[in-house]
Design an enzyme around this catalytic site. Structure first.
Site, mmCIF file in Angstrom:
data_model
loop_
_atom_site.group_PDB
_atom_site.id
_atom_site.type_symbol
_atom_site.label_atom_id
_atom_site.label_comp_id
_atom_site.label_asym_id
_atom_site.label_seq_id
_atom_site.Cartn_x
_atom_site.Cartn_y
_atom_site.Cartn_z
ATOM 1 N N HIS A 22 0.705 -1.102 -0.087
ATOM 2 C CA HIS A 22 0.054 0.016 -0.016
ATOM 3 C C HIS A 22 0.820 1.185 0.038
ATOM 4 O O HIS A 22 1.958 1.528 0.917
ATOM 5 C CB HIS A 22 -0.763 -0.056 1.316
ATOM 6 C CG HIS A 22 -1.815 -1.003 1.273
ATOM 7 N ND1 HIS A 22 -3.289 -0.642 0.747
ATOM 8 C CD2 HIS A 22 -1.952 -2.379 1.702
ATOM 9 C CE1 HIS A 22 -4.149 -1.817 0.794
ATOM 10 N NE2 HIS A 22 -3.185 -2.891 1.275
ATOM 11 N N ASP A 24 -0.078 4.330 0.779
ATOM 12 C CA ASP A 24 -0.008 5.070 1.945
ATOM 13 C C ASP A 24 0.445 4.421 3.294
ATOM 14 O O ASP A 24 0.333 4.891 4.280
ATOM 15 C CB ASP A 24 -1.539 5.367 2.087
ATOM 16 C CG ASP A 24 -2.500 4.329 1.987
ATOM 17 O OD1 ASP A 24 -2.290 3.256 1.309
ATOM 18 O OD2 ASP A 24 -3.741 4.453 2.415
ATOM 19 N N GLY A 181 -9.963 -2.055 3.123
ATOM 20 C CA GLY A 181 -10.374 -1.439 4.387
ATOM 21 C C GLY A 181 -11.111 -2.733 5.205
ATOM 22 O O GLY A 181 -10.591 -3.815 5.089
ATOM 23 N N HIS A 208 -9.122 -8.401 -1.090
ATOM 24 C CA HIS A 208 -8.482 -8.504 0.305
ATOM 25 C C HIS A 208 -9.795 -9.429 0.944
ATOM 26 O O HIS A 208 -10.830 -9.085 1.196
ATOM 27 C CB HIS A 208 -8.608 -7.312 1.307
ATOM 28 C CG HIS A 208 -7.312 -6.480 1.114
ATOM 29 N ND1 HIS A 208 -7.206 -5.445 0.041
ATOM 30 C CD2 HIS A 208 -6.218 -6.308 1.908
ATOM 31 C CE1 HIS A 208 -6.072 -4.938 0.290
ATOM 32 N NE2 HIS A 208 -5.787 -5.547 1.432
ATOM 33 N N GLU A 211 -8.490 -12.577 5.931
ATOM 34 C CA GLU A 211 -7.658 -11.834 6.980
ATOM 35 C C GLU A 211 -8.417 -11.789 8.320
ATOM 36 O O GLU A 211 -8.294 -12.613 9.238
ATOM 37 C CB GLU A 211 -6.990 -10.671 6.538
ATOM 38 C CG GLU A 211 -5.948 -9.913 7.612
ATOM 39 C CD GLU A 211 -5.410 -8.572 7.078
ATOM 40 O OE1 GLU A 211 -4.703 -8.224 7.793
ATOM 41 O OE2 GLU A 211 -6.334 -7.733 6.241
ATOM 42 N N ASP A 295 3.029 -5.631 2.478
ATOM 43 C CA ASP A 295 1.533 -4.858 2.797
ATOM 44 C C ASP A 295 1.736 -3.384 2.953
ATOM 45 O O ASP A 295 1.293 -2.507 2.334
ATOM 46 C CB ASP A 295 0.836 -5.341 4.267
ATOM 47 C CG ASP A 295 -0.362 -5.283 4.158
ATOM 48 O OD1 ASP A 295 -0.917 -4.830 3.202
ATOM 49 O OD2 ASP A 295 -1.094 -5.496 5.243
#
Length: 362
Positions: A22, A24, A181, A208, A211, A295
């Site tokens: 990611h 960010d 998210g 995603h 998890e 990640d």
């Protein structure tokens, strides 16, 4: 006979491919400090080293929700064209320094429009920064190919709009789509319109899943939505008993649906107890197409070299294991077949051979 240990310098030189990272979550701490000052955003500390430690501690709380909350500080400095240009360029240079030859970076444009940028301006700024980074890395003799995945946020209502954005920029560096998210309570099938649109437009996507939520999330991702890859997927092991995959796990393995596994991140969020026990090893040995990923390098306090080192030291991985997951990642990349084949044959395999020939393995 115990396999010889691979030293850190050799690990750093090995060609690497990362599919799940990611933007960010991968900023330089010093850059966050500087951009936050310009934006008037208050950080927990303005010392770059202390800030890096704060991110790792917060992300390592064992709580996925708190892990995601650390992104409040990084997103605060990604609301301007200047911030996006700088962080995207630095992102590529940091990958190149870590031996990465192929990467897919993902981010959610809808989270970067608070200060007036449009979605299109966000994407164009990031792509410009990535291009600048790739040009600098190539000029330095460490070329890295970076594709972009646009993320729709599964808690909100803009995933169809972000899917449109991915389609519009698929010839400008965007190679695919993802939803991200909080997973629990926000099933992938809620966003079926986005996935159907992407399939019609021949844009690949990952989801995603598996998890914070278990098998139903994975089932929806692959069976209902049609994901070509799964982000994380650690809980797929719930469908494996005594080494025998169940129907869902067999479907994933038999169709070579790649698992974008992120050991340190999963350790930080409490999904696994240790690197040694992380499902990536067992799934690799059962023939699943596992890939190794970071990640978020800032929030997880990691790099691809560190991920490799942890698996070597704590899970007994060999150079052959690392080569396998690297080839797996390139095979599952969202770029044309000819590019993938060239990366494997001309970069990854020769790079492994050269690095290991000169390695002082003990």
């Amino acid at each position: 006979m115990t396999a010889p240990r691979i030293d850190t310098d050799t690990l750093r030189r090995l060609p690497k491919a990362v599919l799940h990272d990611h933007l960010d979550g991968s900023l330089r701490p010093a850059t966050v400090v500087e951009l936050a000052a310009e934006a008037g955003h208050r950080l927990p500390t303005t010392d770059p080293d202390e800030l890096a430690a704060w991110f790792v501690a917060a992300a390592g709380s064992g709580d996925l929700v708190r892990y995601i909350a650390t992104f409040d500080h990084t997103l605060a400095v990604l609301q301007s064209r200047e911030g996006l240009l700088r962080t995207a360029e630095e992102y590529v240079l940091d990958l190149a320094a870590d031996g990465v030859v192929y990467a897919e970076v993902r981010y959610a444009p809808e989270l970067m429009v608070r200060d007036g940028l449009t979605l299109r301006e966000v994407v164009e700024s990031v792509q410009e920064g990535l291009a600048a980074g790739m040009a600098r890395a190539a000029a330095a003799g460490t070329p890295v190919r970076v594709g972009t995945l646009l993320c729709g946020m599964r808690m909100f209502e803009r995933t169809r709009e972000i899917a449109d954005l991915a389609v519009a920029h698929r010839d400008a560096g965007v190679v695919g789509f993802d939803i991200a998210g909080a997973e629990d309570g926000f099933p992938p099938a809620d966003h079926l319109a986005a996935f159907e649109h992407l399939r019609r437009e021949s844009v690949p996507f990952t989801v995603h899943a598996g998890e914070a939520h278990g098998l139903p999330s994975i089932h929806q991702a692959v069976q209902v939505c049609g994901a070509q890859r799964i982000g994380h997927g650690v809980r797929l092991t719930e469908d494996i008993v005594d080494g025998t995959p169940g129907r869902l796990a067999s479907w994933v393995r038999d169709r070579r649906i790649a698992l974008e596994m992120c050991p340190t991140s999963n350790l930080r969020t409490g999904c696994v107890a240790s690197i040694a026990e992380h499902p990536i090893t067992a799934l690799k040995e059962l023939g699943f197409r596992v890939t190794l990923n970071t990640d978020g390098r800032l929030v997880s306090g990691t790099t691809m070299t560190r991920e490799m080192s942890l698996l070597v030291e704590e899970a007994g991985w060999t150079a052959e294991d690392l080569r396998t997951v690297t080839v797996n990642a390139v095979k599952s990349a969202f770029v044309p077949f000819d590019e993938r084949r060239a990366l494997i044959e001309d970069v990854v395999l020769p790079g492994y051979a050269a690095a290991l020939r000169s390695s002082p393995r003990t």
